[in-house]
Design a protein around this motif. Structure first.
Motif, PDB file in Angstrom:
ATOM      1  N   CYS A  22      -0.137   8.142   7.229  1.00  0.00           N
ATOM      2  CA  CYS A  22      -1.001   7.099   6.652  1.00  0.00           C
ATOM      3  C   CYS A  22      -0.725   5.764   7.350  1.00  0.00           C
ATOM      4  N   ASP A  23      -1.705   4.853   7.242  1.00  0.00           N
ATOM      5  CA  ASP A  23      -1.578   3.578   7.958  1.00  0.00           C
ATOM      6  C   ASP A  23      -0.459   2.713   7.362  1.00  0.00           C
ATOM      7  N   VAL A  24      -0.046   1.695   8.115  1.00  0.00           N
ATOM      8  CA  VAL A  24       0.947   0.748   7.584  1.00  0.00           C
ATOM      9  C   VAL A  24       0.203  -0.541   7.236  1.00  0.00           C
ATOM     10  N   ASP A  25       0.096  -0.807   5.949  1.00  0.00           N
ATOM     11  CA  ASP A  25      -0.526  -2.061   5.504  1.00  0.00           C
ATOM     12  C   ASP A  25       0.563  -3.115   5.430  1.00  0.00           C
ATOM     13  N   MET A  26       0.296  -4.274   6.042  1.00  0.00           N
ATOM     14  CA  MET A  26       1.327  -5.322   6.089  1.00  0.00           C
ATOM     15  C   MET A  26       0.767  -6.634   5.556  1.00  0.00           C
TER      16      MET A  26
ATOM     17  N   GLY B 197       0.829  -1.211   0.000  1.00  0.00           N
ATOM     18  CA  GLY B 197       0.000   0.000   0.000  1.00  0.00           C
ATOM     19  C   GLY B 197       0.858   1.253   0.000  1.00  0.00           C
ATOM     20  N   SER B 198       0.338   2.294   0.638  1.00  0.00           N
ATOM     21  CA  SER B 198       0.979   3.597   0.471  1.00  0.00           C
ATOM     22  C   SER B 198       2.346   3.718   1.168  1.00  0.00           C
ATOM     23  N   THR B 199       2.724   2.756   1.998  1.00  0.00           N
ATOM     24  CA  THR B 199       4.081   2.801   2.557  1.00  0.00           C
ATOM     25  C   THR B 199       5.118   2.631   1.440  1.00  0.00           C
TER      26      THR B 199
END
Ligand code: GTP
Ligand code: MG
Length: 536
Positions: free
Chosen positions: A204-208, A193-195
């Motif tokens: 922004c959130d951390v999608d893992m 994602g945006s990371t």
């Protein structure tokens, strides 16, 4: 460096020189490996940086370090070798807690106990900022710029993830991997994602993704002679197995994971996930599993973001504009998502004449044998070597592109047409959902299925309003003390407040109260009226 039409663009040359030799995968691997050699240490804010570094250097060479504040001071320290981490852990103790008991889980999140008698005559370390600017601060910053193009470039610089923030994100994934690795030693926790897609903004959130592919890789090695298999527990479906793995890891994160709070298992979602907050970093994290297509989508967006600097500027601007007008939201619902918006920008840039971005089919044609990628029957192949992509010369300014973006979607035939970046063409909508954006890799799916007609109409109305505003040169004339240009587009809108109902009225009566306010402010600031009321 390679010769391409883009060499004429100085910003692009800078970017490609730094990155052209590295593929998306190589960049991710490098960051992941850095994170594995790093620790996160809570420390007193008046820390003596030199003493701190000298002391830690006993365990090995320090490659890089930085400090930041998140309800307390923290340091990220990257050693040059993993042995240093082992050595550091050797000399670290489990704390003796009073009245409570400690879960003796040894992670790489540490606390520094500073000897009491430290002098405070040393300089404080520099703390790196990890939080985003507010809309007001952004507006202020942009109003000082001389052109809309400069504003949009400045916006990207103000919002984008910093080097330190990206390192911290990879480190948090790596810390989580230590927990999941207790069950599945070959697992890797990767950010997506945006990371990693180059469109992330601070905050922004951390999608893992919990990536278990490494487990299958080892079991596929053919030995000679007897063939053995692991006895395994079975689940009813791939989904059921994913849910069961995530639920156990979620529980473990909740009960053993230092700094992980507010753990929620959201296992019934289309893509099951564990959500939690990682307090020391301040990140909201979403851990999924078995989600390789999402990783490929991140790579695709990253690739588009690298091809021309205008792509990122436009995406950051549109995302910021959409957030300011509550077109997007941090709460899931019938709203357009940032992912959908980004795909819409890509599609728009494919429609320019000449196109600024190639189609996804073209990226597939350019792929080499090692790029081949099929996920659950979907061909997700895209070229990984950016230097194979040649682009046509298009010299449109950002101002022009932004204006045309709003006009394009303000007049788009959403009722019968779908957005398709694979073909780079409008297609007939296969179903009657309000907004149809073909999923780039799972081509029978719509990534914006959640969007309802009301939300789409709000988007269209705001596009029209912003397009109209951008035509009012007088209103957009530079004015350092009040929002002008892109900053003016972030002001509350007549459309969003009154909802869609006001649209018809507004068409007949374009000089909205908002524009009137702007005009009034120009009158006051300029001493005399420079703007005349325009007609839509
Ligand atoms: P932020 O809003 O900044 O977090 O942007 P993001 O790109 O990280 O979006 P989000 O956290 O919502 O989703 C993470 C990633 O999941 C996206 O980048 C996509 O790769 C993928 N994704 C999100 N929504 C969808 C969807 O509806 N369909 C598909 N196929 N993938 C999605
Ligand atoms: Mg995200």
């Amino acid at each position: 460096s390679r010769a391409s039409p883009l060499s004429t663009c100085p910003i692009f040359v800078l970017i490609t020189q730094a990155k052209e030799s590295k593929t998306f995968q190589a960049i991710q691997e490098e960051r992941r490996e850095q994170a594995e050699r790093s620790v996160l240490i809570s420390c007193p804010s008046k820390i003596n940086e030199n003493t701190f570094l000298d002391d830690l250097s006993k365990h090995g060479t320090i490659n890089k370090h930085f400090f930041y504040n998140s309800y307390g001071a923290y340091a990220v320290v990257e050693f040059s070798s993993r042995e240093s981490i082992a050595s550091l852990k050797e000399s670290t103790n489990i704390p003796a807690v009073e009245h409570e008991a400690a879960v003796p889980f040894k992670s790489r999140l540490l606390s520094l106990k500073w000897p009491g008698s430290q002098s405070s005559n040393h300089p404080m370390p520099k703390f790196k900022v990890q939080s985003p600017l507010s809309i007001n601060e952004i507006s202020q910053l942009l109003s000082e710029k001389d052109s809309i193009d400069e504003q949009l470039q400045c916006l990207t610089e103000a919002l984008e993830l910093t080097e330190e923030n990206v390192r911290l994100r990879f480190l948090v994934c790596s810390l989580l991997q230590d927990i999941a690795g207790a069950y599945f030693p070959e697992c890797i926790i990767r950010p997506f994602g945006s990371t990693v897609n180059s469109f992330g903004k601070l905050g922004c959130d951390v999608d893992m993704i919990l990536d278990l592919d490494g487990i299958y890789a080892t079991s596929q090695k053919k030995g000679s002679g007897l063939s053995l298999e692991y006895q395994v527990k079975r689940g009813a479906s791939e989904r059921a197995v994913t849910q069961s793995i995530l639920s156990v890891i979620g529980k473990c994160v909740d009960q053993f994971g230092p700094g992980c709070v507010g753990v929620q298992n959201i296992l019934q979602a289309r893509c099951p996930l564990v959500r939690f907050a990682h307090q020391p970093s301040g990140f909201q994290c979403d851990l999924t599993a078995n989600n390789r297509v999402a990783m490929k989508s991140s790579e695709l967006l990253f690739l588009y973001g690298q091809l021309d600097p205008r792509v990122r500027h436009l995406v950051f601007s549109v995302r910021c504009w959409a957030r300011a007008h509550s077109i997007t939201s941090s709460i899931p619902g019938a709203w357009i998502t940032n992912f959908s918006l980004t795909v819409m920008v890509v599609f728009f840039l494919q429609q320019r004449n000449p196109p600024i971005l190639p189609t996804l089919d073209r990226l597939k044609e350019l792929a080499g044998p090692s790029d081949k990628c099929v996920i659950e029957g979907n061909d997700c192949t895209i070229v990984s070597d950016l230097s194979k992509i040649t682009l046509q010369q298009n010299t449109d300014t950002l101002e022009k592109l932004l204006q045309e973006f709003f006009e394009f979607y303000g007049n788009f035939p959403f009722n019968k047409t779908s957005i398709n970046i694979r073909k780079g063409k409008e297609q007939t909508k296969p179903e009657t959902t309000a907004l149809y954006i073909q999923n780039p890799f799972e081509t029978t799916l719509n990534i914006s299925k959640n969007v309802n007609a009301t939300q789409l109409e709000r988007f269209v109305a705001l596009c029209r309003e912003s397009a109209w505003l951008l035509q009012q040169k007088e209103i957009l004339n530079q004015c350092p003390d009040s929002p002008w240009g892109f900053a003016a587009l972030l002001l509350p809108s007549v459309t969003s407040g009154a909802g869609v109902k006001s649209r018809r009225k507004r068409k007949l009566e374009p000089a909205s109260s908002r524009i009137k306010n702007l005009l009034d402010s120009l009158k006051i600031k300029g001493g005399e009226t420079v703007a005349k009321k325009g007609n839509a």
